[in-house]
Structures are given as C-alpha cells and as structure tokens.
Write a protein that holds these residues in place. Structure first.
Motif, PDB file in Angstrom:
ATOM      1  N   TYR A  64      -9.009  -6.241 -10.097  1.00 44.39           N
ATOM      2  CA  TYR A  64      -9.157  -4.674 -10.246  1.00 44.39           C
ATOM      3  C   TYR A  64      -8.943  -4.164  -9.067  1.00 44.39           C
ATOM      4  CZ  TYR A  64     -12.370  -5.768 -14.161  1.00 44.39           C
ATOM      5  OH  TYR A  64     -12.703  -6.383 -15.550  1.00 44.39           O
ATOM      6  N   ASN A  65      -8.117  -3.102  -8.932  1.00 46.12           N
ATOM      7  CA  ASN A  65      -8.073  -2.141  -8.031  1.00 46.12           C
ATOM      8  C   ASN A  65      -9.455  -1.388  -7.977  1.00 46.12           C
ATOM      9  OD1 ASN A  65      -5.293  -2.740  -7.597  1.00 46.12           O
ATOM     10  ND2 ASN A  65      -4.476  -0.963  -8.674  1.00 46.12           N
ATOM     11  N   PHE A  66      -9.923  -1.177  -6.936  1.00 43.32           N
ATOM     12  CA  PHE A  66     -10.757  -0.162  -6.145  1.00 43.32           C
ATOM     13  C   PHE A  66     -10.445   1.158  -5.670  1.00 43.32           C
ATOM     14  CE2 PHE A  66     -15.356  -2.474  -6.170  1.00 43.32           C
ATOM     15  CZ  PHE A  66     -15.017  -3.145  -7.542  1.00 43.32           C
ATOM     16  N   ALA A  67     -10.577   2.252  -6.283  1.00 43.07           N
ATOM     17  CA  ALA A  67      -9.826   3.510  -5.724  1.00 43.07           C
ATOM     18  C   ALA A  67     -10.574   4.581  -6.384  1.00 43.07           C
ATOM     19  CB  ALA A  67      -8.400   3.375  -5.911  1.00 43.07           C
ATOM     20  N   GLU A  70      -2.771  -2.758 -11.459  1.00 36.40           N
ATOM     21  CA  GLU A  70      -2.935  -3.775 -11.325  1.00 36.40           C
ATOM     22  C   GLU A  70      -1.616  -4.875 -11.615  1.00 36.40           C
ATOM     23  OE1 GLU A  70      -5.154  -2.097 -12.860  1.00 36.40           O
ATOM     24  OE2 GLU A  70      -6.853  -2.290 -11.308  1.00 36.40           O
ATOM     25  N   GLU A  71      -0.597  -4.033 -12.474  1.00 38.65           N
ATOM     26  CA  GLU A  71       0.430  -4.806 -12.908  1.00 38.65           C
ATOM     27  C   GLU A  71       1.740  -4.844 -12.097  1.00 38.65           C
ATOM     28  OE1 GLU A  71       0.045  -6.840 -15.409  1.00 38.65           O
ATOM     29  OE2 GLU A  71      -1.943  -6.194 -15.517  1.00 38.65           O
ATOM     30  N   HIS A  72       1.429  -3.811 -10.938  1.00 39.25           N
ATOM     31  CA  HIS A  72       2.342  -3.645 -10.005  1.00 39.25           C
ATOM     32  C   HIS A  72       2.955  -4.868  -9.674  1.00 39.25           C
ATOM     33  CE1 HIS A  72       4.546  -2.226  -6.322  1.00 39.25           C
ATOM     34  NE2 HIS A  72       4.757  -0.844  -6.842  1.00 39.25           N
ATOM     35  N   ALA A  97       4.841   8.019   3.655  1.00 43.55           N
ATOM     36  CA  ALA A  97       3.940   7.217   2.742  1.00 43.55           C
ATOM     37  C   ALA A  97       3.543   7.831   1.580  1.00 43.55           C
ATOM     38  CB  ALA A  97       2.839   6.544   3.701  1.00 43.55           C
ATOM     39  N   ARG A  98       3.550   7.208   0.326  1.00 43.69           N
ATOM     40  CA  ARG A  98       3.108   7.660  -0.717  1.00 43.69           C
ATOM     41  C   ARG A  98       2.164   6.703  -1.544  1.00 43.69           C
ATOM     42  NH1 ARG A  98       6.278   7.718  -6.097  1.00 43.69           N
ATOM     43  NH2 ARG A  98       6.941   5.540  -5.291  1.00 43.69           N
ATOM     44  N   SER A  99       1.031   6.999  -1.177  1.00 44.12           N
ATOM     45  CA  SER A  99      -0.183   5.851  -1.615  1.00 44.12           C
ATOM     46  C   SER A  99      -0.898   6.560  -2.628  1.00 44.12           C
ATOM     47  CB  SER A  99      -0.841   5.383  -0.698  1.00 44.12           C
ATOM     48  OG  SER A  99      -1.864   4.596  -1.264  1.00 44.12           O
ATOM     49  N   ASN A 100      -0.876   5.970  -3.998  1.00 41.38           N
ATOM     50  CA  ASN A 100      -1.994   6.390  -4.957  1.00 41.38           C
ATOM     51  C   ASN A 100      -2.426   5.270  -5.954  1.00 41.38           C
ATOM     52  OD1 ASN A 100      -3.394   7.803  -7.105  1.00 41.38           O
ATOM     53  ND2 ASN A 100      -1.849   9.203  -7.520  1.00 41.38           N
ATOM     54  N   LEU A 101      -3.257   4.459  -5.476  1.00 38.69           N
ATOM     55  CA  LEU A 101      -3.644   3.495  -6.173  1.00 38.69           C
ATOM     56  C   LEU A 101      -4.614   3.842  -7.310  1.00 38.69           C
ATOM     57  CD1 LEU A 101      -3.631   0.209  -5.609  1.00 38.69           C
ATOM     58  CD2 LEU A 101      -6.118   0.542  -4.541  1.00 38.69           C
ATOM     59  N   SER A 102      -4.152   3.144  -8.494  1.00 35.99           N
ATOM     60  CA  SER A 102      -5.252   3.439  -9.856  1.00 35.99           C
ATOM     61  C   SER A 102      -6.471   2.643  -9.795  1.00 35.99           C
ATOM     62  CB  SER A 102      -4.306   3.195 -10.829  1.00 35.99           C
ATOM     63  OG  SER A 102      -4.997   3.379 -12.110  1.00 35.99           O
ATOM     64  N   GLY A 151       0.757  -1.397  -0.058  1.00 39.25           N
ATOM     65  CA  GLY A 151      -0.170   0.092  -0.040  1.00 39.25           C
ATOM     66  C   GLY A 151       0.861   1.308   0.074  1.00 39.25           C
ATOM     67  N   PRO A 152       1.418   1.794   1.018  1.00 34.96           N
ATOM     68  CA  PRO A 152       1.957   3.148   1.350  1.00 34.96           C
ATOM     69  C   PRO A 152       3.370   3.110   0.709  1.00 34.96           C
ATOM     70  CG  PRO A 152       1.971   1.917   3.355  1.00 34.96           C
ATOM     71  CD  PRO A 152       1.455   0.848   2.484  1.00 34.96           C
ATOM     72  N   PHE A 153       3.939   2.178   0.131  1.00 33.40           N
ATOM     73  CA  PHE A 153       5.409   2.172  -0.383  1.00 33.40           C
ATOM     74  C   PHE A 153       5.493   1.418  -1.848  1.00 33.40           C
ATOM     75  CE2 PHE A 153       5.545   2.271   4.310  1.00 33.40           C
ATOM     76  CZ  PHE A 153       6.099   3.404   4.466  1.00 33.40           C
ATOM     77  N   PRO A 154       4.685   1.920  -2.763  1.00 31.81           N
ATOM     78  CA  PRO A 154       4.825   1.006  -3.925  1.00 31.81           C
ATOM     79  C   PRO A 154       6.095   1.554  -4.832  1.00 31.81           C
ATOM     80  CG  PRO A 154       3.105   3.100  -4.118  1.00 31.81           C
ATOM     81  CD  PRO A 154       3.565   2.866  -2.804  1.00 31.81           C
ATOM     82  N   GLN A 155       6.491   0.692  -5.756  1.00 32.01           N
ATOM     83  CA  GLN A 155       7.715   1.373  -6.690  1.00 32.01           C
ATOM     84  C   GLN A 155       7.163   2.235  -7.511  1.00 32.01           C
ATOM     85  OE1 GLN A 155       8.951  -2.142  -8.767  1.00 32.01           O
ATOM     86  NE2 GLN A 155       8.980  -3.334  -7.050  1.00 32.01           N
ATOM     87  N   TYR A 156       5.832   2.647  -7.805  1.00 32.18           N
ATOM     88  CA  TYR A 156       5.389   3.669  -8.820  1.00 32.18           C
ATOM     89  C   TYR A 156       3.965   4.047  -8.452  1.00 32.18           C
ATOM     90  CZ  TYR A 156       3.282   0.105 -11.659  1.00 32.18           C
ATOM     91  OH  TYR A 156       2.605  -1.054 -12.079  1.00 32.18           O
ATOM     92  N   THR A 157       3.500   5.364  -8.759  1.00 35.09           N
ATOM     93  CA  THR A 157       2.187   5.658  -8.730  1.00 35.09           C
ATOM     94  C   THR A 157       1.724   6.418  -9.773  1.00 35.09           C
ATOM     95  OG1 THR A 157       2.794   7.631  -7.748  1.00 35.09           O
ATOM     96  CG2 THR A 157       2.335   5.892  -6.235  1.00 35.09           C
ATOM     97  N   PRO A 158       0.580   6.401 -10.457  1.00 40.11           N
ATOM     98  CA  PRO A 158      -0.448   5.709  -9.743  1.00 40.11           C
ATOM     99  C   PRO A 158      -0.147   4.071  -9.871  1.00 40.11           C
ATOM    100  CG  PRO A 158      -1.497   7.095 -11.445  1.00 40.11           C
ATOM    101  CD  PRO A 158       0.055   7.126 -11.578  1.00 40.11           C
TER     102      PRO A 158
END
Lengths: 341, 341
Positions: free
Chosen positions: B271-274, B137-139, B306-311, B127-134
């Motif tokens: 699917y992401n829900f955001a 689902e391929e992350h 934290a850097r969260s931005n779910l697509s 969640g809060p530390f993804p490799q990239y944002t947004p």
C-alpha cells in the motif's frame, strides 16, 4: 555500443567457469580484456597473458577503483553459488556486498560510456518451482533461496547504477543451470557431486545441518544404498518423478554473453539463457553409467518435485544465443578425456 | 490475523517520528508492545512504561534474537532517511544490512505465525520523478537515490522472508513525504531546514559536496538572498514551477499502520500511504510566513521540476487510511505551541 577498437572489457570472476571461456571469446575478437582476480587464486596462471590482471577481491575498494577505470564494458560474473544454510553469510558478503562495492566504484569513477552486464540466475524466479513453464523473463521475481535473493538484489543494484550513472546501459542475463564438461562426471565436482553420486548427496545432506523430516528420511534411504563403489544416483520423488531441468555448457553461456554485451538490442534488457529443451535424469544418469561403466541406483526421495523449464526463446530470437553442446556431449567429452576421477 | 489477546507487536524505531505514535495507537487498543531501542537513544525516556524495551541496534544479533522472540507482529520502522552523497554508507549499513539482520533473526526463530510489516517509501518509484501520476502501487520500482534503493532492497528482503518462513505474512507500506508538526517550522528540523529556510538550504547544498553546475548555481542564487533574519524559502524552477507534493502527518501514518498490521486484506499486500491531495509550496510557504510573522523570498533554482503525486487510493479503499491533519493544521499547531525556534 558495439565492440570496436576502443572496447575494453572488465570481467570479474575471470578465472571462473564462465569467465575463462568469455575471455577466449573476447580475445578471439581482438577485444582488450581486463580481469579482476582474487589474491592467491590457484587459476590465475591459466589466465591468458594478454589479459590485464587487477589483483583484488570484491571487498577491496582500491582494487575495484583500478579495475573499473577506463573500461567501456563490465561483465560482473564473480559470485559464489552455494545452497547450504550455513553459507548464507558468505553469499551475502560476496554476492550482495561485493556487487554493491563494485557498483559504488562504477558510480564514483569519472563518467564515460559504459555497458554493464550482470550475471544473474534462474534462481530469481525461483528456479525449480516456477509458477509456470516455460519460465520467461516476465515471470514474477520470487526467489526462495539465499542465493536467489542475492542475485535479485544484484539485479536491482545493477539497474540502479544504470539509472544514476550517465551513459550507463545495463544488461541482465539469467543463466539456467550450467556445467563445465570437466566437472560433470567429477565425483567432487560442483553439482555433480551431490546430484549424481550417492556418497556426494549423503555428504551434502549431512553437511546441511538440516534436521527436518525430508532431510532425515533422505539420509536414511541413501544410507541404505550407499556402497564402497559410490554408485551413481538416480533420484526420483516418492511418486516416481525424475528431476527434469536444463543443463547448458558454460562455453555456450560465454558465447551468448558476447552479443549480450555488444548488441544494441540488449541495452537495458533482460535475458534468460537456456537451451531449447530440458533433459530428464532418467536419461542422463544411465548415459553416465554407460560412459563410466559404473552402476547406478534408483532412489525415491521425499520432497516436492522440481519442475524447471526456463525459456531461452528471447535470447535466441534477439541475440542468436543457442546451446551447441548437450549434456550428452559434455559426458562424452569428460569420459573421453578422463575427467571423472 | 486480527489483534487479539495474544497479539504482541515488536516495533523497531519505536522512539521515532512514526513509531512513537504507533505505540500510542496500539496501547490504546490494549495490544502488548515491545520496542527495539538503540543504546543511548535520547528519546528512550519518552517510551511509555508499559512498553517492553529491548536495547540494541540493527547490527546486534543477540538483541535482534531477543526482540523477535514470541511476537505475533513486527513493524520494521527503524531506518535512516538521508540524501547526501557522503551518507550512502550509513544508509546501506542501517537500511540494508540492518534489515537483513532483522530478517535473519526472524528466519532463525522457532516458527510461529507472524505478520511482518515493512515501512517503505515513495522513493522506490522514485518519489519526485514518477513515470505517471497519481502514482499507484503498480508503478515500476525504479529508485534514483541511495535511500530509495535501500528501501527497495528492504522490500525484497521482507518478501523473501515471508516466502521462506512458515506462516509468515508480509505487508509493505510506502509512505509519502511525512512530517511531524513539531518539526515542520523548526529551522533545524528534518526536511524543514533545507526546504523552508534559505540558510538551511544553503548549508545543505554546501554539505553535499556536489560540484555540478546545478548545485553551484543554486548556491550562488541562494547566497544572493541570504540574510541575517534567515528568511523562509519559496523555491521555484527556472520556468517558475513551485514544488508540489503530498505531506502527511506522522500521526495519520501511524493510525493507518494499525489496519495495515491487523486487517486480513493487507496480508501479502502493498500500500501507498498518501493524502488525497497535494499541496503547492506557493501556498505552504506564505502560510508559514504569516504564522511566523516572517518574510519569505522567492528564488528560482535550476534543476528539473519535481512532480510528485502518490496515490493513496488503495489504502483508503481497503484499509480506510486517510489524512486527518493537513500541512496547514500542522503549521497552526507548531506556531501555536512555539515549535519554530
């Protein structure tokens, strides 16, 4: 992290088909070895006396804490390899919960650098029905057996541990089908029993409890060729295709685990272990027959043809992993030393 | 597989934050709903009388067999969402073993077509530390929490079940951080307690049992601003960055689950829900303060930003999932109806 004077390796499943050979490989390099041995393991007496033995199973939290203390490397081999429907519970308990218990012990120990090697399987791809061959490490992970999903979960638990534990690096090795030469001709041996003997295959199908048409028709056809001399079995599909797969000697697997454990290229990396060619059972079974002076029967059995061809090219390239022993070497060795009774 | 007269949906966790709203969505469409309700669930009385209730928990094999019988759709929502180190056992037992028990019941029932929806989480990315944002689902799936790995294993168990059960299709939905409007201002509410109140955060850190420097320094700084009026908390990193994340109303999550469950595009899909935008706590906390007529304190706390931005773009495009309620709508609703005491 290379092997050095301070290397101390914990092997779970140290008395097993691969662990016993890995122990020899490590001791030959003067690496200190600790082994987790389950209580009453009949093979405990065969463990080299220089190995530090911790007695306990994967559901013994105290033993696991002792086992993981102050080691620099862990090779998690302990697992059950089972394929009958009624064995799903045991697979889950040992391979999933057991691995989780080990990982928890690792996560809770005082932090020190660790290399964590998890023994996985081509069954994560899944083994006999891949989307493409040769099946490399990029193939989607889509197990179709309870054993395969247990190994996939073990891989995820291993990766997770390496993420959350400081200075922990993982290596995942996915073994192709492997054999010891002692078991390859044994009418009650792991794999050999159901793959190479009519009576063994029959017993295995009956024990499965399956009642689908493929199983019942297979039983019918095998009964038609069953005989007191328990002939060797050469099974083909209905369209005449033999089983073709990789068979790797567990000694070669164990030898390959040494660079996988110590070489920096293998840190946080995943490798298939497989020989560079497959063998067809149309070659293997007659070779066995000649070695044993025993007849074989060809039986067409229903079901989808298995098409296994795991690529070991990456491990060969990065780590020099190779198969020194062919299935024919193993058969020669077994028949020469009488391992077929 | 679309909703039709023969659709019957099993919801696990039917009394929960999302399940209760999903029930309303389905009943409004005349879909038959069955719910698994744990014994002594205090919210059982709030389940709509037209729901067929099966009493039992995820470790009750008999109840699970009854629950999965003759349903065309299953939505597996039941889970614990916990982040304290001493809660790892409970997370494993409910989220992993519980999901495995449900999957086993599905695998053992008489075959009939099934759509299986698993409620996962952005914590699988993590969640809060993804490799990239947004974060789409391929992350890579690289959870860093016990909760996150439990959801990843749940996803794998779901996919596995869909592979081995004839006519079973899966859908995996990964929820962003979500809230009910009833809990968003509650000083003892899920998430709100530790995110929005000084006393709640302090209690949470003390309960964690963690003794690392980030935790102890955070406790020290929070104690310096703690006061009898339990002020709202606006925490920033040492470099002054606020928490920025998505917050989705559970009503919007529930509404999105309907197309995820019935639309053919969602078969064997993830699917992401955001919502389509994030909110900064520098906006949220002062808005809460004004709504509650309550002061807030700004506190710099150590630790990584934290850097969260779910697509949620894919679910929006394929399924029309969207956020109708913003966090500000939720705060308005909560303060208007007194859900903050």
């Amino acid at each position: 992290m290379m092997a050095n004077d301070r290397s101390r390796v914990l092997i779970t499943g140290i008395t097993g088909r691969i662990g016993s050979h890995l122990t020899s490989e490590l001791l030959a390099r003067d690496v200190a070895v600790r082994g987790l041995v389950i209580p009453n393991d009949p093979l405990r007496s065969e463990v080299d006396p220089s190995v530090e033995v911790v007695e306990g199973s994967l559901d013994d939290a105290v033993a696991l804490d002792v086992a993981v203390a102050n080691v620099s490397h862990i090779v998690h081999l302990a697992a059950v390899i089972l394929y009958q429907p009624h064995q799903d519970e045991l697979i889950w308990r040992v391979n999933v919960e057991g691995t989780r218990n080990l990982m928890r012990a690792i996560q809770q120990r005082p932090p020190s650098p660790l290399r964590l090697l998890f023994a996985s399987s081509d069954q994560v791809y899944p083994g006999p029905f891949p989307q493409y061959t040769p099946t490399d490490e990029e193939h989607p992970l889509e197990p179709t057996t309870a054993y395969g999903i247990s190994k996939l979960i073990g891989e995820e638990l291993t990766r997770h541990t390496a993420r959350v534990v400081p200075n922990c690096r993982f290596t995942i090795v996915r073994f192709c089908h492997n054999q010891t030469w002692q078991e390859i001709l044994d009418p009650h041996g792991f794999f050999a029993e159901r793959q190479f003997y009519v009576k063994g295959r029959l017993a295995w199908l009956l024990d499965s409890g399956r009642t689908d048409s493929v199983t019942t028709e297979s039983i019918r056809r095998l009964r038609a060729v069953d005989a007191d001399d328990n002939p060797l079995l050469l099974s083909l599909t209905d369209t005449g295709e033999p089983l073709v797969l990789e068979m790797m000697d567990t000694r070669d697997i164990a030898a390959g685990l040494v660079p996988a454990l110590f070489r920096p290229e293998a840190e946080d990396n995943v490798y298939n272990f497989a020989p560079d060619s497959t063998v067809s059972f149309t070659e293997v079974v007659p070779y066995m027959g000649r070695a044993l002076d025993k007849r074989w029967v060809e039986v067409k059995l229903p079901g989808a043809p298995a098409r296994s061809n795991l690529s070991g090219a990456k491990a060969m390239r990065d780590l020099g992993v190779r198969a020194r022993y062919s299935v024919f070497n193993m058969i020669d060795e077994a028949s020469r030393t009488g391992h077929h009774r």
